[in-house]
Design a protein around this motif. Structure first.
Motif, mmCIF file in Angstrom:
data_model
loop_
_atom_site.group_PDB
_atom_site.id
_atom_site.type_symbol
_atom_site.label_atom_id
_atom_site.label_comp_id
_atom_site.label_asym_id
_atom_site.label_seq_id
_atom_site.Cartn_x
_atom_site.Cartn_y
_atom_site.Cartn_z
ATOM 1 N N GLU A 61 -41.395 1.443 35.039
ATOM 2 C CA GLU A 61 -41.068 0.611 33.879
ATOM 3 C C GLU A 61 -40.985 1.462 32.611
ATOM 4 O O GLU A 61 -40.150 1.225 31.738
ATOM 5 N N VAL A 62 -41.858 2.463 32.525
ATOM 6 C CA VAL A 62 -41.891 3.349 31.354
ATOM 7 C C VAL A 62 -40.784 4.398 31.432
ATOM 8 O O VAL A 62 -40.104 4.683 30.454
ATOM 9 N N GLY A 63 -40.589 4.961 32.624
ATOM 10 C CA GLY A 63 -39.640 6.063 32.769
ATOM 11 C C GLY A 63 -38.197 5.654 32.907
ATOM 12 O O GLY A 63 -37.291 6.403 32.507
ATOM 13 N N GLY A 64 -37.941 4.453 33.456
ATOM 14 C CA GLY A 64 -36.559 4.021 33.645
ATOM 15 C C GLY A 64 -35.733 5.060 34.393
ATOM 16 O O GLY A 64 -36.225 5.716 35.323
ATOM 17 N N GLU A 65 -34.498 5.233 33.960
ATOM 18 C CA GLU A 65 -33.610 6.215 34.587
ATOM 19 C C GLU A 65 -33.824 7.623 34.027
ATOM 20 O O GLU A 65 -33.164 8.566 34.474
ATOM 21 N N ALA A 66 -34.753 7.754 33.081
ATOM 22 C CA ALA A 66 -34.965 9.044 32.425
ATOM 23 C C ALA A 66 -35.909 9.966 33.201
ATOM 24 O O ALA A 66 -35.991 11.159 32.901
ATOM 25 N N ALA A 67 -36.609 9.418 34.192
ATOM 26 C CA ALA A 67 -37.671 10.176 34.855
ATOM 27 C C ALA A 67 -37.242 10.757 36.197
ATOM 28 O O ALA A 67 -36.327 10.263 36.856
ATOM 29 N N ILE A 68 -37.954 11.806 36.601
ATOM 30 C CA ILE A 68 -37.918 12.316 37.965
ATOM 31 C C ILE A 68 -39.112 11.697 38.667
ATOM 32 O O ILE A 68 -40.258 11.867 38.243
ATOM 33 N N TYR A 69 -38.870 10.952 39.751
ATOM 34 C CA TYR A 69 -39.941 10.223 40.420
ATOM 35 C C TYR A 69 -40.417 10.939 41.672
ATOM 36 O O TYR A 69 -39.625 11.554 42.396
ATOM 37 N N VAL A 70 -41.730 10.815 41.921
ATOM 38 C CA VAL A 70 -42.329 11.426 43.102
ATOM 39 C C VAL A 70 -43.269 10.435 43.763
ATOM 40 O O VAL A 70 -43.771 9.501 43.123
ATOM 41 N N ASP A 71 -43.509 10.645 45.047
ATOM 42 C CA ASP A 71 -44.543 9.911 45.775
ATOM 43 C C ASP A 71 -45.867 10.596 45.461
ATOM 44 O O ASP A 71 -46.085 11.741 45.863
ATOM 45 N N PRO A 72 -46.792 9.927 44.747
ATOM 46 C CA PRO A 72 -48.030 10.601 44.321
ATOM 47 C C PRO A 72 -48.959 10.964 45.478
ATOM 48 O O PRO A 72 -49.874 11.764 45.298
ATOM 49 N N TYR A 73 -48.712 10.392 46.644
ATOM 50 C CA TYR A 73 -49.550 10.700 47.800
ATOM 51 C C TYR A 73 -49.003 11.873 48.618
ATOM 52 O O TYR A 73 -49.631 12.285 49.594
ATOM 53 N N SER A 74 -47.862 12.411 48.201
ATOM 54 C CA SER A 74 -47.225 13.509 48.934
ATOM 55 C C SER A 74 -47.174 14.770 48.082
ATOM 56 O O SER A 74 -46.486 14.815 47.053
ATOM 57 N N VAL A 75 -47.884 15.808 48.511
ATOM 58 C CA VAL A 75 -47.858 17.090 47.807
ATOM 59 C C VAL A 75 -46.435 17.656 47.804
ATOM 60 O O VAL A 75 -45.963 18.194 46.798
ATOM 61 N N GLU A 76 -45.750 17.511 48.919
ATOM 62 C CA GLU A 76 -44.378 18.030 49.031
ATOM 63 C C GLU A 76 -43.436 17.328 48.050
ATOM 64 O O GLU A 76 -42.572 17.955 47.445
ATOM 65 N N SER A 77 -43.629 16.007 47.866
ATOM 66 C CA SER A 77 -42.799 15.258 46.924
ATOM 67 C C SER A 77 -43.048 15.706 45.484
ATOM 68 O O SER A 77 -42.106 15.857 44.693
ATOM 69 N N ILE A 78 -44.313 15.932 45.146
ATOM 70 C CA ILE A 78 -44.634 16.398 43.783
ATOM 71 C C ILE A 78 -44.034 17.781 43.552
ATOM 72 O O ILE A 78 -43.457 18.060 42.492
ATOM 73 N N LYS A 79 -44.150 18.652 44.543
ATOM 74 C CA LYS A 79 -43.553 19.991 44.442
ATOM 75 C C LYS A 79 -42.043 19.889 44.246
ATOM 76 O O LYS A 79 -41.461 20.578 43.388
ATOM 77 N N SER A 80 -41.392 19.014 45.005
ATOM 78 C CA SER A 80 -39.949 18.828 44.874
ATOM 79 C C SER A 80 -39.580 18.345 43.477
ATOM 80 O O SER A 80 -38.584 18.789 42.891
ATOM 81 N N GLY A 81 -40.396 17.446 42.917
ATOM 82 C CA GLY A 81 -40.155 16.961 41.554
ATOM 83 C C GLY A 81 -40.240 18.081 40.537
ATOM 84 O O GLY A 81 -39.465 18.130 39.573
ATOM 85 N N MET A 82 -41.171 18.992 40.731
ATOM 86 C CA MET A 82 -41.317 20.131 39.821
ATOM 87 C C MET A 82 -40.089 21.034 39.892
ATOM 88 O O MET A 82 -39.603 21.537 38.864
ATOM 89 N N LEU A 83 -39.576 21.238 41.087
ATOM 90 C CA LEU A 83 -38.372 22.065 41.238
ATOM 91 C C LEU A 83 -37.175 21.401 40.556
ATOM 92 O O LEU A 83 -36.345 22.079 39.924
ATOM 93 N N GLN A 84 -37.084 20.072 40.666
ATOM 94 C CA GLN A 84 -35.996 19.365 39.986
ATOM 95 C C GLN A 84 -36.112 19.491 38.461
ATOM 96 O O GLN A 84 -35.107 19.559 37.756
#
Length: 377
Positions: A305-328
């Motif tokens: 709701e806060v980030g809308g289309e402006a954010a890069i989203y990650v699954d907070p329970y997945s280390v791999e997803s957070i890492k992928s978000g950082m690369l993006q």
């Protein structure tokens, strides 16, 4: 004209999330309302509340109450002594947290309370046993004695209505906002720092954040992770985890920082990293958007709701997803695309619109709600 009392006794001179919520509202209220009278109740621990919270208008007065450090004594004051100070003196009593008198009825005074989220029911171990039970009680009872409930997101409103069984019409969304705004520049050279801002505690998902940074560092070595915020509950294990990290030299625990320092982080860092497990709103992502900083945030609770289309989203329970978000977040093409939505997203959280919604609740004529409530009890 109404005389409105605002409960500020829970705040110290070091402002965090809820404190920023009310500080920003007070700033705009002073600009748009010179008709009503306001009395702000502060703990005597806040030496200069006018300076800390920016209180300057003539119709806003500060009243200090005794500093009570013992939690049981503070609760006794909140529930049995504060009501005596309020009774028959004010038209409206507003609390920016759920802490309102639930045992003594305030006939003639309209109560408006704020439930930011249902963290007490979602995140285990935040409070000690006694405090946990009291917070749960006050959160459940506040809607029963309040004529209106303020919350800070549609997600929190849904949680409150569904889980606390509160009438949908009684809960009003007043978004957090920030008055700072700097258009994003995708061509700007940013430094090699990812940062998190908030209390250092388990609910903020810092353990997985560190693991994701370690995995990210195997691909991109020259980056750092800075953690900004007060050391919170159950943080000993997190501190030991940082000290034992193979990237310990690149992880900095910096504690509470000033607004100016924080603004520099937003304006110059690679990205805000905020993969929180649960938020009622999430002020740091909004501040990041307002100052043109890329954001990597959780796809849960209120954060979309806060980030809308402006954010890069990650699954907070997945280390791999957070890492992928950082690369993006360090991919210029991805960031250029996200920056296109920043101006539209920040308009959603207009300061005057949000403050006028609260003022409308203050000025709304009250029905004899308390007699109705008592007859049902």
């Amino acid at each position: 004209m109404k005389h409105i009392c605002i409960n500020m006794t829970m705040f110290s001179e070091r402002i965090t999330g809820t404190g920023y919520f009310i500080k920003r509202i007070l700033k705009v209220l002073q600009q748009i309302d010179n008709h009503n009278k306001y009395t702000l109740l502060f703990s005597s621990s806040v030496k200069e509340p006018q300076e800390v919270f920016g209180i300057f208008a003539g119709n806003f007065k500060v009243k200090k109450v005794p500093l009570i450090k013992n939690k049981i004594c503070r609760i006794a004051y909140e529930q049995f002594f504060m009501p005596l100070e309020i009774k028959n003196r004010f038209d409206v009593f507003y609390s920016p947290v759920p802490s309102v008198p639930i045992f003594l009825k305030l006939k003639g005074t309209k109560i408006i309370s704020t439930i930011h989220d249902l963290t007490p029911f979602r995140i285990e171990g935040k409070y000690g046993f006694f405090q946990q039970k009291y917070v749960e009680l006050i959160t459940k009872k506040a809607p029963k004695v309040s004529e209106s409930i303020v919350t800070v997101s549609e997600n929190s409103k849904s949680d409150i209505c569904n889980e606390l069984l509160v009438d949908n019409k009684k809960v009003h969304v007043i978004y957090n906002f920030t008055e700072k705004q700097s258009l994003p520049d995708s061509k700007k050279k940013r430094n090699n720092i990812f940062f998190f801002v908030g209390n250092i505690q388990p609910g903020k998902n810092i353990q997985r954040m560190i693991e994701a940074f370690e995995a990210f560092s195997l691909v991109k070595e020259k980056y750092e992770l800075h953690l900004l915020g007060k050391i919170g509950w159950k943080s000993d294990g997190l501190i030991k985890r940082i000290e034992s990290s193979p990237r310990a030299n690149n992880i900095r625990l910096l504690g509470y920082v000033s607004d100016d320092v924080l603004d520099d982080y937003y304006k110059n860092s690679a990205a805000l990293l905020y993969p929180s497990l649960y938020e009622g709103f999430g002020i740091p992502p909004l501040e990041a958007i307002s100052l043109g900083c890329p954001i990597v945030i959780s796809d849960l609770s209120s954060l979309p709701e806060v980030g809308g289309e402006a954010a890069i989203y990650v699954d907070p329970y997945s280390v791999e997803s957070i890492k992928s978000g950082m690369l993006q977040a360090i991919d210029k093409e991805v960031i250029a695309e996200k920056f296109m939505f920043y101006e539209k997203q920040i308009r959603k959280f207009d300061s005057k619109v949000q403050t006028q919604r609260l003022l409308a609740l203050f000025e709304q004529n009250s029905i004899d709600y308390y007699c109705e409530y008592e007859s049902k009890s």
